[in-house]
Design a protein around this motif. Sequence first.
Motif, PDB file in Angstrom:
ATOM      1  N   ARG A 147     -52.038 -24.760  43.464  1.00  0.00           N
ATOM      2  CA  ARG A 147     -51.113 -23.688  43.090  1.00  0.00           C
ATOM      3  C   ARG A 147     -51.140 -22.622  44.178  1.00  0.00           C
ATOM      4  NH1 ARG A 147     -54.443 -20.490  38.345  1.00  0.00           N
ATOM      5  NH2 ARG A 147     -55.674 -19.176  39.741  1.00  0.00           N
ATOM      6  N   ARG A 170     -48.937 -18.712  45.674  1.00  0.00           N
ATOM      7  CA  ARG A 170     -47.799 -17.791  45.652  1.00  0.00           C
ATOM      8  C   ARG A 170     -46.811 -18.120  46.769  1.00  0.00           C
ATOM      9  NH1 ARG A 170     -48.624 -14.054  42.054  1.00  0.00           N
ATOM     10  NH2 ARG A 170     -50.763 -13.742  41.324  1.00  0.00           N
ATOM     11  N   SER A 188     -53.789 -17.136  48.545  1.00  0.00           N
ATOM     12  CA  SER A 188     -53.445 -17.309  47.130  1.00  0.00           C
ATOM     13  C   SER A 188     -53.450 -18.787  46.726  1.00  0.00           C
ATOM     14  CB  SER A 188     -52.061 -16.713  46.851  1.00  0.00           C
ATOM     15  OG  SER A 188     -51.042 -17.558  47.355  1.00  0.00           O
ATOM     16  N   PRO A 248     -46.560 -18.983  40.249  1.00  0.00           N
ATOM     17  CA  PRO A 248     -46.791 -17.906  39.288  1.00  0.00           C
ATOM     18  C   PRO A 248     -45.589 -17.719  38.368  1.00  0.00           C
ATOM     19  CG  PRO A 248     -46.468 -17.037  41.528  1.00  0.00           C
ATOM     20  CD  PRO A 248     -46.514 -18.529  41.634  1.00  0.00           C
ATOM     21  N   ASP A 249     -45.838 -17.239  37.185  1.00  0.00           N
ATOM     22  CA  ASP A 249     -44.755 -16.939  36.251  1.00  0.00           C
ATOM     23  C   ASP A 249     -43.785 -15.961  36.910  1.00  0.00           C
ATOM     24  OD1 ASP A 249     -44.442 -16.729  32.830  1.00  0.00           O
ATOM     25  OD2 ASP A 249     -43.312 -15.387  34.147  1.00  0.00           O
ATOM     26  N   GLY A 297     -45.732 -12.675  37.162  1.00  0.00           N
ATOM     27  CA  GLY A 297     -46.416 -12.847  38.435  1.00  0.00           C
ATOM     28  C   GLY A 297     -47.820 -13.419  38.280  1.00  0.00           C
ATOM     29  N   GLU A 298     -48.168 -13.796  37.023  1.00  0.00           N
ATOM     30  CA  GLU A 298     -49.508 -14.347  36.765  1.00  0.00           C
ATOM     31  C   GLU A 298     -49.469 -15.874  36.790  1.00  0.00           C
ATOM     32  OE1 GLU A 298     -52.387 -12.363  35.834  1.00  0.00           O
ATOM     33  OE2 GLU A 298     -51.079 -10.818  36.707  1.00  0.00           O
ATOM     34  N   PHE A 299     -50.625 -16.477  37.142  1.00  0.00           N
ATOM     35  CA  PHE A 299     -50.744 -17.925  37.042  1.00  0.00           C
ATOM     36  C   PHE A 299     -51.139 -18.317  35.628  1.00  0.00           C
ATOM     37  CE2 PHE A 299     -51.503 -17.604  41.695  1.00  0.00           C
ATOM     38  CZ  PHE A 299     -50.524 -18.489  42.105  1.00  0.00           C
ATOM     39  N   ASN A 300     -50.628 -19.449  35.167  1.00  0.00           N
ATOM     40  CA  ASN A 300     -51.009 -19.984  33.861  1.00  0.00           C
ATOM     41  C   ASN A 300     -52.341 -20.723  33.980  1.00  0.00           C
ATOM     42  OD1 ASN A 300     -51.223 -21.576  31.489  1.00  0.00           O
ATOM     43  ND2 ASN A 300     -48.996 -21.471  31.219  1.00  0.00           N
ATOM     44  N   GLU A 301     -53.293 -20.365  33.093  1.00  0.00           N
ATOM     45  CA  GLU A 301     -54.638 -20.958  33.190  1.00  0.00           C
ATOM     46  C   GLU A 301     -54.920 -21.899  32.017  1.00  0.00           C
ATOM     47  OE1 GLU A 301     -56.712 -20.267  35.677  1.00  0.00           O
ATOM     48  OE2 GLU A 301     -56.060 -18.342  36.522  1.00  0.00           O
TER      49      GLU A 301
END
Length: 667
Positions: A11, A13, A29, A143-144, A148-152
Amino acid sequence: MRYIGIDFETRSRVDIKKAGAYRYASDLSTDVLCLHAMDSETGEEWTWYPRSGEVFPGTLAESLAEAVLIVASNAEFDKAIWEFIAAPVYGAPSLKHEIWYCSQAQCRVNALPSALEKAARALGIKRRKDPRGNALIKVLSIPDPKTGEFNEDPKLMVEMGEYCAQDVRLMMQVMKLTRWMSATEHRDWLITCDINERGARIDTDLARLCVAYAAQERDEIAKGLTILTKGVITKHTQSVRGRDWVLEQCKHVPAVRSIMTVVKNNEEKRSFDKEIRARLLDMEDDLPNHVVDFIDFMDDGNKSSVAKFQRMLDMAEIDDRVRGAFVFAGAGQTQRFASRGLQLHNMRRDCWNVEQTEELKARMGRNHAINAVMDTLSQLLRPAIIPAPGKKFVVSDWSAIEGRVLPWLTGDPRAEVVLDIYRSGQDIYLHTAATMGLTDSDRQIGKVTTLALGYQGAVGAFTVMGKNYGLYLPEKQVVDIVQKWRRANPWAVDYWRNCERAAVRAMKYPGEYVQIGRCQFVAVEGLIGTTLCGILPDNTVIQYPDARLDYVQTPHGGKTVVSYMKASLTPKADEKEWPRHTLYGGLIAENFTQGTAGALLKHSLRELDDRRAPVVLHVHDEIIMEVPERQTKSRAELLQKVMETLPEWADGLPLKAVPKIMTRYGK
DNA sequence: TGCGGCGGCGCC
DNA sequence: AAAGGGCGCCGCCGCA
């Protein structure tokens, strides 16, 4: 041979499509979601999720230590992820360079599509495609877009691991159904990795100025077009709409419609490309003024290549270098290299020299106006590639490489006359003109003839090639030229015919080696159906997969021809069978010639690799090294020596390659 | 909104 | 019988 098949899911950015694999892998990132691996000998499989704190599986490390190769689909990506992240951040064992092997490169030497899914489809591997794949990548690998966050989500991570495992298994199936790269091909692939890792340095200041000037010019063209067409056309890139608008505006001028008519695949179409625009401007007086202005705007804007400046900036890493531009055996039918990402194989040749470039750069830096903006910018593309401080480019290309290789490949004593012209340093174009009863003033005709007719091209090929050199002759004269050239060069005409016969004969007697000049054909049953293999003088194999004998009707009866699966064309979604092509003599002669020229390039790259010469670019018949200033002389001598020294398999082939020193890339 | 087809560009 | 073919990228356009 024991190998470990692997695949990473990652993953970041960074948009990998824009930035390329190397900039992606080196970005902070970018992270590893999982690694799936499978041992080809024991069948043992591992899925490693390093982000959950798992240590690298000990049994996988043991298998890796025993395996000869580590195989991945587009292994340059996995190699970069391994070296930038998996090893330094998560403690994966470090691997030696030579252990890496690319299954996509293997597909390409088999003349199959590179991409795993496409290759599997071409091989007829029946499987259910996992519908979760694309969705998982969208959710976990970028990222969403809102937060702007990654899904964990750990559940999704496990699904990703399963999806990754399917890809590894599919890749290993593809490996089983295709020919492996030879030791030489593998080395050439590794050398390509080295060149890609070295990268080419970009004058990013210049590129930024060009991007800004192009944007401004694009806006002005857009304004002009909008006013001119009352809002019908708002951008110069709207080619289809533009074409139709011109047809509408000129419907009272019948000549316009006929000029814009082209025949493609036996279908009549209208076109509005560069050449047609030029022909329309030739009859300027018969066109409405606003149409002439319109064509001028479109001409000005249609230097689409200026988009490359943005691409340079997108791909350049912190040290201003663009990496990963070369594809080993990218051209399936000839095994030549291809270029991807920042396409370095098609940059406008006609370009500014160093002084002109510096002057333009200074003008733009002071925000002064420049003339013919788009045209000027496109001539800055090559000069935007520069050596690092304290270094220079050492550049050389082979003179008329295809013109020399073709007659040499035939092995026909009658072709020696042509080779002798090259050996003696005489002008081949004047020679060609003379053999057709023309004089020195017809050198241009000799040139177009030499370039256009060698591969069974006739009136069409001559006319197209002639246009590139501003040569327009009446059809009757072209017919005459074709006839005269073929009479003067019977070695070529016979070679085409013999190539075609040899291909058919090889298909009729699988396993039998059929000699044709300095090459051979052999049909291999059980490899991608039956694969017709063309074997070049250096043992490079040119493959025609899923080859068949077809019987076609001709005006005087019929004849047997060879057809094969064409990897570069993807079938439409609803079509079952892969698109096919038919071999004819001129096409074989061309594939062999380009393939042999490529073999010379690969040979030189190996010689230069042996001597640790820092090659950063190559363009089919041209090699560019980036060397410290005080070494330019010795490196230039080396380059010339390497390029002019014949490999043991090329006895009698005349080669010439005079080196140049450059402070910016140019023609 | 994303994707594939297509027209167009340019080099060897 | 005749046949130029080998690439990749950009952007629009229509479709799902």
